[in-house]
Design an enzyme around this catalytic site. Structure first.
Site, mmCIF file in Angstrom:
data_model
loop_
_atom_site.group_PDB
_atom_site.id
_atom_site.type_symbol
_atom_site.label_atom_id
_atom_site.label_comp_id
_atom_site.label_asym_id
_atom_site.label_seq_id
_atom_site.Cartn_x
_atom_site.Cartn_y
_atom_site.Cartn_z
ATOM 1 N N GLY A 37 35.843 40.449 44.914
ATOM 2 C CA GLY A 37 36.532 41.556 44.262
ATOM 3 C C GLY A 37 37.771 41.032 43.555
ATOM 4 O O GLY A 37 38.221 39.909 43.799
ATOM 5 N N ILE A 38 38.357 41.864 42.676
ATOM 6 C CA ILE A 38 39.529 41.387 41.928
ATOM 7 C C ILE A 38 40.783 41.346 42.812
ATOM 8 O O ILE A 38 41.699 40.589 42.536
ATOM 9 C CB ILE A 38 39.775 42.185 40.628
ATOM 10 N N GLY A 39 40.805 42.127 43.894
ATOM 11 C CA GLY A 39 41.937 42.051 44.819
ATOM 12 C C GLY A 39 41.977 40.708 45.523
ATOM 13 O O GLY A 39 43.036 40.101 45.707
ATOM 14 N N TYR A 194 36.450 59.999 40.308
ATOM 15 C CA TYR A 194 37.004 58.643 40.209
ATOM 16 C C TYR A 194 37.975 58.539 39.033
ATOM 17 O O TYR A 194 39.100 58.046 39.175
ATOM 18 C CB TYR A 194 35.859 57.635 40.048
#
Length: 323
Positions: A37-39, A194
């Site tokens: 993930g980008i985190g 979302y």
């Protein structure tokens, strides 16, 4: 020093290298740091330079995998895992109490985590799950950690709060305050829910910057369209097909919108957290690592909307957020 040139293809590592001096010695908390993930990528590139990286997740096993993966690559990294379930106000309070007991101040808080886009679901607090995880939980966490952020403030450093939003905020009509307060399964549409939370992220960044009067700078951003864990879950594929972001077979399509890799997707987060040229642009929205306020939809930049959302969210958490 001349201003660095960033673009669509710039990676998080490249941005972190440019701002290594700014990252050095800083303590950063990043929500949603599962591998792939980008985190996680944000945590990985910052770990090379920062003093402390607090990684969070609601699954202890996945959190351990993320910690071990970073430490294998960067043995000197100071990684501290924190269990955090943003969908539960009680869990947010518990996690915030843990962070507040840490001896270090907090220089940067990065709200990266997002709920799976899926059918209507109520949380234990009677909130819609996506709204709770993507907006209300992060709002409460910011409020509870604000003293920790203010403790990091010096003549040369203004603490920052970063909200990972999305360009998709343009696909809705803004935040429906009525259903935010009283969730309605009858009118729930998962992708719209979302997108509303992504509007809320931008509005909160604007209002937080305004209310803190220079004590904390907040930013929001579009990371890009990226094939991460969340893209394979819930109602996402059907929604992305509708927007022609994925093809009929559920594969990435760049017919309308080009896709980024995970390293490219995390780049704008790193810029929002550490680019010194943003010091005089509190509340800014970024895309491709640079300020892009002109691309925000009117409903996501309206100061009246920001104030109303702030007041309602205070009511929902049962606490006022003042400085």
């Amino acid at each position: 020093m001349s201003q660095p040139t960033f673009s669509f293809t710039t990676t998080a590592q490249e941005v972190a290298t440019v701002f290594a001096k700014e990252i050095q010695g800083k303590n950063v908390l990043i929500t949603g740091t599962s591998v792939n993930g980008i985190g996680f990528e944000t945590a990985r590139v910052l770990a090379k330079h920062a003093n402390l990286i607090i990684i969070t997740g609601h699954n202890s096993e996945r959190l351990k995998i993320a910690e071990d993966t970073i430490k294998r690559e960067i043995p000197s990294a100071n990684i501290r895992p924190l269990i955090l379930d943003l969908s539960s106000l009680a869990a947010v309070r518990k996690a915030a109490a843990e962070v507040n007991a840490f001896p270090e101040p907090l220089h940067v808080l990065i709200h990266n985590a997002a709920a799976t886009i899926g059918p209507f679901k109520l949380t234990a607090d009677n909130l819609e799950n996506q709204a709770a995880t993507n907006h209300i939980g992060p709002f409460l966490l910011t409020k509870l950690l604000s003293a920790k952020l203010l403790a990091a403030r010096t003549a040369h450093c203004t603490p920052r709060v970063v909200f990972v939003s999305a360009k998709g905020h343009i696909f809705c009509n803004g935040v429906n305050l009525t259903t935010l307060e009283r969730p309605d399964p009858g009118s729930h549409e998962s992708m719209d829910a979302y997108f509303q939370t992504k509007v809320a992220n931008i509005l909160t960044g604007i209002e937080l910057s305004k209310r803190s009067k220079g004590q904390i700078n907040a930013y929001s951003l579009h990371p890009g369209i990226i094939l991460t864990n969340i893209m394979h879950k819930g109602d996402v594929v059907a929604g992305l097909k509708k927007l022609e972001i994925m093809d009929e077979d559920g594969r990435p399509s760049d017919k309308k919108y080009p896709w980024k890799t995970i390293p490219q997707g995390a780049a704008t987060t790193v810029a929002a957290a550490f680019d010194p040229s943003l010091n005089d642009k509190p509340g800014a929205y970024l895309d491709d690592c640079v300020e892009a306020n002109d691309t925000i939809s009117p409903h996501a930049s309206d100061s009246g909307n920001a104030e109303r959302l702030w007041s309602l969210t205070e009511r929902l958490i049962g606490e006022s957020f003042t400085f």
